[in-house]
Design a protein around this motif. Structure first.
Motif, PDB file in Angstrom:
ATOM      1  N   UNK A   1       0.833  -1.210   0.000  1.00 45.81           N
ATOM      2  CA  UNK A   1       0.000   0.000   0.000  1.00 45.81           C
ATOM      3  C   UNK A   1       0.868   1.261   0.000  1.00 45.81           C
ATOM      4  N   UNK A   2       1.913   1.275   0.827  1.00 49.99           N
ATOM      5  CA  UNK A   2       2.788   2.452   0.880  1.00 49.99           C
ATOM      6  C   UNK A   2       3.602   2.598  -0.405  1.00 49.99           C
ATOM      7  N   UNK A   3       4.013   1.460  -0.989  1.00 53.01           N
ATOM      8  CA  UNK A   3       4.755   1.521  -2.243  1.00 53.01           C
ATOM      9  C   UNK A   3       3.895   2.152  -3.339  1.00 53.01           C
ATOM     10  N   UNK A   4       2.633   1.786  -3.387  1.00 52.89           N
ATOM     11  CA  UNK A   4       1.738   2.373  -4.375  1.00 52.89           C
ATOM     12  C   UNK A   4       1.465   3.841  -4.056  1.00 52.89           C
ATOM     13  N   UNK A   5       1.428   4.178  -2.762  1.00 57.54           N
ATOM     14  CA  UNK A   5       1.287   5.588  -2.377  1.00 57.54           C
ATOM     15  C   UNK A   5       2.514   6.374  -2.826  1.00 57.54           C
TER      16      UNK A   5
ATOM     17  N   UNK B   1       7.957  -3.550  -4.263  1.00 57.13           N
ATOM     18  CA  UNK B   1       6.910  -4.547  -3.994  1.00 57.13           C
ATOM     19  C   UNK B   1       7.455  -5.948  -4.203  1.00 57.13           C
ATOM     20  N   UNK B   2       8.213  -6.128  -5.268  1.00 50.57           N
ATOM     21  CA  UNK B   2       8.825  -7.433  -5.534  1.00 50.57           C
ATOM     22  C   UNK B   2       9.768  -7.825  -4.406  1.00 50.57           C
ATOM     23  N   UNK B   3      10.520  -6.847  -3.900  1.00 50.92           N
ATOM     24  CA  UNK B   3      11.412  -7.097  -2.772  1.00 50.92           C
ATOM     25  C   UNK B   3      10.633  -7.560  -1.550  1.00 50.92           C
ATOM     26  N   UNK B   4       9.498  -6.921  -1.270  1.00 52.55           N
ATOM     27  CA  UNK B   4       8.667  -7.324  -0.137  1.00 52.55           C
ATOM     28  C   UNK B   4       8.118  -8.731  -0.333  1.00 52.55           C
ATOM     29  N   UNK B   5       7.703  -9.057  -1.553  1.00 54.80           N
ATOM     30  CA  UNK B   5       7.169 -10.397  -1.833  1.00 54.80           C
ATOM     31  C   UNK B   5       8.259 -11.457  -1.692  1.00 54.80           C
ATOM     32  N   UNK B   6       9.475 -11.136  -2.157  1.00 54.04           N
ATOM     33  CA  UNK B   6      10.598 -12.067  -1.983  1.00 54.04           C
ATOM     34  C   UNK B   6      10.913 -12.264  -0.504  1.00 54.04           C
ATOM     35  N   UNK B   7      10.870 -11.168   0.246  1.00 57.42           N
ATOM     36  CA  UNK B   7      11.173 -11.229   1.674  1.00 57.42           C
ATOM     37  C   UNK B   7      10.193 -12.116   2.419  1.00 57.42           C
ATOM     38  N   UNK B   8       8.922 -12.012   2.051  1.00 53.94           N
ATOM     39  CA  UNK B   8       7.884 -12.800   2.721  1.00 53.94           C
ATOM     40  C   UNK B   8       7.786 -14.222   2.175  1.00 53.94           C
ATOM     41  N   UNK B   9       8.552 -14.527   1.123  1.00 53.79           N
ATOM     42  CA  UNK B   9       8.475 -15.847   0.528  1.00 53.79           C
ATOM     43  C   UNK B   9       7.262 -16.042  -0.361  1.00 53.79           C
TER      44      UNK B   9
END
Length: 337
Positions: free
Chosen positions: A11-15, A203-211
């Protein structure tokens, strides 16, 4: 908790992407509006559409942001949790600096605000910053892209002046005013290509981090579409404060100079995105190109005092965003860690 953090990061990344759009809307259209090649509303609609298309043309810059700035330790769930908090802090640092410079009417770099945020949060979270990549992909392009933009714009403008030296000014300006529609579209396309990808990368970094994603699979389609839509919406909302700075306060532009500045800036953006995969600043590039075409009138035609204020904002962006991100990380760690 991880699910909530990932959702908040997205959400913050899109903001941030949205603020990037209205902060940098002037990059693509200020020259066209100031020379009356396009009306402000028509220019914003065109820029928003081209931003959306440009955002879908590649992912190389996004992968640089996601994998080559900070090495987040994802060896276990605890480290992944800390990494998500750091990414969240990086976004807050970037957004805060974007809003400060937007309020002041300074065309600073959203790109460098985001990178500064990642570096500051990474240091605060004791993660390894990839300084070699930061120098190669950020610092050197930050130095050379404005120099290249200024020099190419100056030389090309000299060539245009020589080529049309015997032409009737009124007729020539009408032609260049029409040509600016194309050059402004090209500039907006380059802006989407460069700047929307940075949000995709976070966002991709966050998705990678969360698996929730694998690096080998690339960036999911929904991430690309969401980032493209956010930057387009932000662009359409306009950036009138910065538009005045770029369009008139640096130099009074005519259609020929506007066309050359936009064309050169677009060319630099495409080259760095497709060839170097470097996240350069669209703001730095178009501003330096405007200074380059302005200098062909006479050196004093460029308002160097305004240019100096802009350059100060450029220099401060990475350390300022990094400081805000580091402070935010420490505050968030009191609650989330």
């Amino acid at each position: 908790m991880e699910i909530a953090l990932v959702v908040l990061v997205v959400a913050l990344a899109l903001a941030f992407d949205y603020t990037n759009g209205f902060h940098d809307a002037a990059n693509a259209i200020a020259t066209s509006v100031s020379t009356r090649a396009l009306t402000p509303r028509a220019a914003l609609i065109m820029a928003a559409a081209m931003n959306f298309i440009g955002a879908l043309l590649g992912t190389e810059v996004a992968e640089t942001i996601a994998t080559q700035i900070v090495a987040f330790d994802l060896s276990d769930s605890e480290h992944a949790h800390v990494a998500l908090v750091a990414i969240l802090a990086a976004l807050i640092g970037a957004i805060v600096w974007n809003l400060i410079t937007w309020w002041r009417g300074l065309p600073s770099s959203s790109t460098h605000a985001l990178i500064g945020g990642l570096v500051g949060a990474g240091i605060a979270g004791s993660f390894m910053v990839k300084w070699d990549a930061v120098v190669d992909k950020v610092v050197l392009p930050m130095i050379f892209s404005p120099l290249v933009g200024f020099s190419l714009a100056f030389l090309l403008m000299v060539g245009v002046l020589w080529l049309f030296r015997n032409s009737a000014p009124a007729k020539t300006f009408r032609r260049f005013r029409a040509a600016q529609t194309v050059s402004a579209a090209a500039m907006a396309l380059g802006h989407g290509l460069q700047d929307a990808q940075k949000t995709m990368g976070v966002i991709f970094l966050a998705l990678l981090t969360a698996g929730w994603a694998e690096r080998e699979d690339g960036i999911p389609l929904w991430v690309k579409l969401a980032a493209a839509a956010a930057i387009s919406a932000g662009t359409y909302s306009g950036g009138w404060r910065i538009m005045r700075t770029l369009g008139r306060r640096i130099i009074e532009l005519d259609p020929a100079r506007g066309f050359v500045a936009e064309s050169v800036a677009a060319g630099v953006l495409y080259t760095t995105a497709f060839w170097l995969h470097a996240p350069i600043s669209t703001t730095h590039t178009i501003t330096s190109a405007i200074m380059g075409v302005g200098a062909t009138k006479r050196v004093s035609a460029v308002r160097w005092g305004v240019a100096g204020n802009i350059a100060t904002a450029w220099v401060l962006t990475i350390p300022a965003a990094a400081a805000v991100a580091a402070l935010t990380y420490f505050l968030l760690s009191l609650v989330l860690l």
